[in-house]
Design a protein around this motif. Structure first.
Motif, PDB file in Angstrom:
ATOM      1  N   ARG A 229       0.763  -1.214  -0.603  1.00  0.00           N
ATOM      2  CA  ARG A 229       0.126   0.246  -0.078  1.00  0.00           C
ATOM      3  C   ARG A 229       0.752   1.399   0.016  1.00  0.00           C
ATOM      4  N   SER A 230       2.040   0.912  -0.647  1.00  0.00           N
ATOM      5  CA  SER A 230       3.130   2.571  -0.825  1.00  0.00           C
ATOM      6  C   SER A 230       2.927   3.617  -1.168  1.00  0.00           C
ATOM      7  N   PHE A 231       1.948   3.152  -2.261  1.00  0.00           N
ATOM      8  CA  PHE A 231       1.720   4.307  -2.825  1.00  0.00           C
ATOM      9  C   PHE A 231       0.715   5.516  -2.481  1.00  0.00           C
ATOM     10  N   GLY A 232       0.019   5.220  -1.366  1.00  0.00           N
ATOM     11  CA  GLY A 232      -0.956   6.046  -0.839  1.00  0.00           C
ATOM     12  C   GLY A 232      -2.606   5.919  -1.200  1.00  0.00           C
ATOM     13  N   GLU A 233      -3.285   6.457  -0.311  1.00  0.00           N
ATOM     14  CA  GLU A 233      -4.437   6.576  -0.324  1.00  0.00           C
ATOM     15  C   GLU A 233      -5.271   6.621  -1.600  1.00  0.00           C
ATOM     16  N   GLY A 234      -6.106   5.921  -2.172  1.00  0.00           N
ATOM     17  CA  GLY A 234      -6.875   5.896  -3.548  1.00  0.00           C
ATOM     18  C   GLY A 234      -6.044   5.776  -4.671  1.00  0.00           C
ATOM     19  N   ARG A 235      -4.154   5.660  -4.722  1.00  0.00           N
ATOM     20  CA  ARG A 235      -3.740   5.153  -5.369  1.00  0.00           C
ATOM     21  C   ARG A 235      -3.596   3.814  -6.045  1.00  0.00           C
ATOM     22  N   THR A 236      -4.636   3.090  -6.127  1.00  0.00           N
ATOM     23  CA  THR A 236      -4.616   1.875  -6.837  1.00  0.00           C
ATOM     24  C   THR A 236      -4.963   1.449  -8.329  1.00  0.00           C
ATOM     25  N   TYR A 237      -4.684   0.097  -8.489  1.00  0.00           N
ATOM     26  CA  TYR A 237      -4.675   0.366 -10.317  1.00  0.00           C
ATOM     27  C   TYR A 237      -5.742   0.820 -11.266  1.00  0.00           C
ATOM     28  N   LEU A 238      -7.506   0.806  -9.999  1.00  0.00           N
ATOM     29  CA  LEU A 238      -8.135   1.302 -10.744  1.00  0.00           C
ATOM     30  C   LEU A 238      -7.890   2.941 -11.272  1.00  0.00           C
ATOM     31  N   VAL A 293      -9.870  -5.632 -21.711  1.00  0.00           N
ATOM     32  CA  VAL A 293     -11.443  -5.396 -20.836  1.00  0.00           C
ATOM     33  C   VAL A 293     -11.291  -5.833 -19.475  1.00  0.00           C
ATOM     34  N   LEU A 294     -10.449  -7.261 -19.680  1.00  0.00           N
ATOM     35  CA  LEU A 294     -11.458  -8.292 -17.827  1.00  0.00           C
ATOM     36  C   LEU A 294      -9.503  -8.330 -17.120  1.00  0.00           C
ATOM     37  N   TYR A 295      -9.096  -8.244 -18.158  1.00  0.00           N
ATOM     38  CA  TYR A 295      -7.487  -8.319 -17.491  1.00  0.00           C
ATOM     39  C   TYR A 295      -7.339  -6.896 -16.822  1.00  0.00           C
ATOM     40  N   PHE A 296      -8.014  -5.823 -17.109  1.00  0.00           N
ATOM     41  CA  PHE A 296      -8.151  -4.276 -16.129  1.00  0.00           C
ATOM     42  C   PHE A 296      -8.573  -4.173 -15.019  1.00  0.00           C
ATOM     43  N   ALA A 297     -10.071  -5.258 -14.946  1.00  0.00           N
ATOM     44  CA  ALA A 297     -10.677  -5.896 -14.207  1.00  0.00           C
ATOM     45  C   ALA A 297     -10.410  -6.149 -13.365  1.00  0.00           C
ATOM     46  N   VAL A 298      -9.651  -7.465 -13.381  1.00  0.00           N
ATOM     47  CA  VAL A 298      -9.717  -8.225 -12.704  1.00  0.00           C
ATOM     48  C   VAL A 298      -7.901  -7.638 -11.464  1.00  0.00           C
ATOM     49  N   TYR A 299      -7.744  -6.858 -12.337  1.00  0.00           N
ATOM     50  CA  TYR A 299      -6.844  -6.090 -11.428  1.00  0.00           C
ATOM     51  C   TYR A 299      -6.663  -5.017 -10.586  1.00  0.00           C
ATOM     52  N   SER A 300      -8.296  -4.360 -11.159  1.00  0.00           N
ATOM     53  CA  SER A 300      -8.377  -3.176 -10.225  1.00  0.00           C
ATOM     54  C   SER A 300      -9.234  -4.093  -9.125  1.00  0.00           C
ATOM     55  N   VAL A 301     -10.291  -5.004  -9.179  1.00  0.00           N
ATOM     56  CA  VAL A 301     -10.809  -5.823  -8.657  1.00  0.00           C
ATOM     57  C   VAL A 301      -9.864  -6.073  -7.454  1.00  0.00           C
ATOM     58  N   LEU A 302      -8.920  -6.770  -7.627  1.00  0.00           N
ATOM     59  CA  LEU A 302      -7.876  -6.631  -6.758  1.00  0.00           C
ATOM     60  C   LEU A 302      -6.995  -6.314  -5.658  1.00  0.00           C
ATOM     61  N   GLY A 303      -7.017  -4.892  -6.289  1.00  0.00           N
ATOM     62  CA  GLY A 303      -6.966  -3.461  -5.764  1.00  0.00           C
ATOM     63  C   GLY A 303      -5.407  -3.361  -5.625  1.00  0.00           C
ATOM     64  N   VAL A 304      -4.631  -4.245  -6.521  1.00  0.00           N
ATOM     65  CA  VAL A 304      -2.535  -3.803  -6.575  1.00  0.00           C
ATOM     66  C   VAL A 304      -1.976  -2.536  -6.771  1.00  0.00           C
ATOM     67  N   PRO A 305      -0.966  -1.880  -6.543  1.00  0.00           N
ATOM     68  CA  PRO A 305      -0.274  -0.657  -6.707  1.00  0.00           C
ATOM     69  C   PRO A 305      -0.251  -0.709  -8.236  1.00  0.00           C
ATOM     70  N   PRO A 306      -0.800   1.258  -8.758  1.00  0.00           N
ATOM     71  CA  PRO A 306      -0.625   1.584  -9.765  1.00  0.00           C
ATOM     72  C   PRO A 306       0.565   1.250 -10.447  1.00  0.00           C
ATOM     73  N   TYR A 307       1.498  -0.128 -10.320  1.00  0.00           N
ATOM     74  CA  TYR A 307       2.758  -0.378 -11.273  1.00  0.00           C
ATOM     75  C   TYR A 307       2.807   0.207 -12.704  1.00  0.00           C
ATOM     76  N   GLN A 308       3.635   1.091 -13.280  1.00  0.00           N
ATOM     77  CA  GLN A 308       2.836   1.062 -14.695  1.00  0.00           C
ATOM     78  C   GLN A 308       3.292   0.360 -15.585  1.00  0.00           C
ATOM     79  N   TRP A 309       3.665  -1.049 -15.446  1.00  0.00           N
ATOM     80  CA  TRP A 309       3.907  -2.330 -16.356  1.00  0.00           C
ATOM     81  C   TRP A 309       2.516  -3.574 -16.438  1.00  0.00           C
ATOM     82  N   TYR A 310       2.576  -3.164 -15.121  1.00  0.00           N
ATOM     83  CA  TYR A 310       0.073  -3.258 -14.622  1.00  0.00           C
ATOM     84  C   TYR A 310      -0.186  -2.857 -15.383  1.00  0.00           C
ATOM     85  N   TYR A 311      -0.284  -2.106 -16.635  1.00  0.00           N
ATOM     86  CA  TYR A 311      -0.951  -1.411 -17.886  1.00  0.00           C
ATOM     87  C   TYR A 311      -0.671  -1.715 -18.606  1.00  0.00           C
ATOM     88  N   VAL A 312       0.581  -2.649 -18.851  1.00  0.00           N
ATOM     89  CA  VAL A 312       0.838  -2.515 -20.603  1.00  0.00           C
ATOM     90  C   VAL A 312      -0.145  -3.346 -21.195  1.00  0.00           C
TER      91      VAL A 312
END
Length: 494
Positions: A229-238, A293-312
């Motif tokens: 949770r090091s990116f701060g409040e509200g800064r999740t993948y979504l 689209v599903l990949y983005f949805a799954v990562y959004s549900v997991l609530g992982v940090p927004p590392y730039q490579w997760y969006y690739v």
């Protein structure tokens, strides 16, 4: 021009694009890339699976990427020694050539010019999020997507199963694309048992070996990243693109998402078009876009940090659909000028994504960069740390990759030492729901970790509120696009 010449032109173009990308980014790799390079160098030189020379660990998210980079080290070793950047350049170049060849096959099956595939390659590889994570599995995943698409369109279930297996070893979450493409394309779906059988035959030995020898079938990064949770409040993948990246690098973010945004629109048109005209290419492109689209949805549900490579992966799949899908939709109208326009737009986007501070080329750091020191600074510091601590353990200051690679010593944190990570694993199992908790217990059933040995050295960033003890060495750093000057201190543990 002969048929062979026409078909070989696009892979050669891919090799050139991959080589150019590698040259531009070779000295400006992000810190996490060096985690992978450290694993690959240890594997190539010592047959050892770990980030540091003396500790076995399982925090490499993409085992296949590590293996390919280790092969790259072996290839360049006789000519340039253990040059990780050159090894990465060789692997990136080859992967880009393979991706171009697979995309070109899909274009030929669609009855469109293969240079639509060339434009798709440039659009994807010009994405600032991808180029800012070069050396991680970003190019490998795009290559896996194109290979999955090509074998699915070809109706080759056996070959599809083999490619699917390597895709899962490249990154387990590629299962989203593997499943959707297999179900969407008739040639694979009708002989699904063949695809599944060969996928298991190729993939299971690695996961079994990882469970037996490394103590976990899946990489430890699943626990590390889902706990973080090091990116701060509200800064999740979504929300991360807008809350974390946009305020600092708006041009890079804008260029990164435009291809995916167009891809969503093309995907909707292709879906409507499938009602009237159904073929394997259209079905495959729709599946690739839906997978993104599903990949983005799954990562959004997991609530992982927004590392730039997760969006690739979603950006790459939807951008590929944008270009190849437009080629299919415009095929009957003969609008060849669109190919040139798309290629020019892609190249212009790449130029716009490079901040002036990253020039001259090769850049000192990539367009999206948030590390606390530049790669050059970290390499110099790591080399000095290695000389100072020798074969003694040293605690990492938070970012570990480049330091560990340059230090070639036992630098310690959750990525390099399973004993440091074990409390997080125990907490993750305890907090999980009953199903996930039981799965994690099975996954870690063969994990045996002893007590953490003493670590006599500490690396820590200087803090005005809690300054570290007087150190034996201090380094002032000037980070890239976001951070300010800071001081890294090496001192003896109390």
């Amino acid at each position: 021009m002969s048929t062979w010449s026409r078909r070989s032109a696009l892979p050669l173009f891919g090799l050139l694009v991959g080589a150019a990308l590698s040259l531009v980014a070779s000295r400006g790799l992000i810190d996490d890339t060096y985690i992978t390079l450290a694993y690959a160098r240890n594997l190539a030189e010592h047959g050892h699976w770990g980030m540091t020379p003396g500790i076995t660990s399982n925090a490499a998210t993409s085992p296949l990427n590590v293996a390919l980079l280790a092969l790259g080290f072996l290839v360049v070793g006789p000519f340039a020694g253990a040059d990780g950047e050159l090894a990465l350049g060789v692997v990136t170049t080859v992967l880009a050539g393979v991706a171009a060849g697979c995309a070109g096959y899909v274009a030929r099956r669609a009855g469109i010019s293969q240079w639509w595939a060339g434009a798709a390659l440039v659009v994807v590889l010009a994405n600032p999020l991808l180029v800012s994570a070069l050396g991680l599995e970003v190019v490998l995943l795009f290559t896996a997507m194109t290979a999955l698409l090509a074998t699915a369109v070809a109706g080759r279930p056996l070959l599809y199963g083999v490619v699917a297996a390597f895709s899962l070893i490249a990154r387990l979450d590629m299962v989203v694309f593997v499943v959707v493409l297999a179900l969407a394309c008739r040639g694979v779906r009708r002989r699904l048992h063949v695809a599944v059988g060969f996928c298991c035959l190729v993939a299971l030995p690695w996961f079994a070996a990882s469970w037996w020898w490394l103590g976990s079938a899946i990489p430890d990064t699943f626990v590390i990243k889902t706990n973080q949770r090091s990116f701060g409040e509200g800064r999740t993948y979504l929300r991360g693109l807008w809350t974390h990246y946009w305020p600092n690098t708006p041009v890079a973010v804008g260029v990164s998402v435009i291809g995916a945004a167009i891809g969503v629109l093309v995907l909707l048109v292709l879906l409507v078009n499938l009602v009237r005209v159904r073929d394997e290419v259209r079905s495959g492109l729709v599946a690739l876009g839906v997978g993104g689209v599903l990949y983005f949805a799954v990562y959004s549900v997991l609530g992982v940090p927004p590392y730039q490579w997760y969006y690739v992966p979603p950006a790459a799949s939807l951008s590929c659909v944008a270009v190849l899908g437009l080629g299919v939709l415009l095929r009957d109208r003969g609008r060849r000028v669109a190919t040139f326009a798309l290629s020019a737009a892609a190249l212009g986007g790449l130029a716009a994504a490079v901040p002036p501070s990253a020039l001259p080329l090769p850049w000192a750091y990539p367009p999206v960069f948030g590390n606390f020191a530049t790669p050059t600074e970290y390499r110099a510091i790591g080399s000095e740390v290695g000389d100072l601590v020798g074969d003694q353990r040293v605690t990492a200051p938070g970012e570990i990759g480049t330091l560990a690679y340059a230090c070639d010593c036992d630098i310690i944190d959750q990525f390099s030492d399973p004993a440091v990570l074990q409390p997080q694993i125990d907490a993750r199992i305890a907090d999980a729901d009953p199903v996930l908790g039981k799965l994690l217990e099975w996954n870690y059933a063969n994990r045996h970790v002893g007590p953490e040995p003493a670590t006599p050295w500490v690396l820590r960033w200087q803090s005005a509120l809690y300054p570290p003890p007087e150190g034996v060495r201090r380094w002032t750093t000037t980070a890239g696009t976001w951070q300010t000057k800071d001081v890294l201190v090496l001192f003896r543990a109390q």
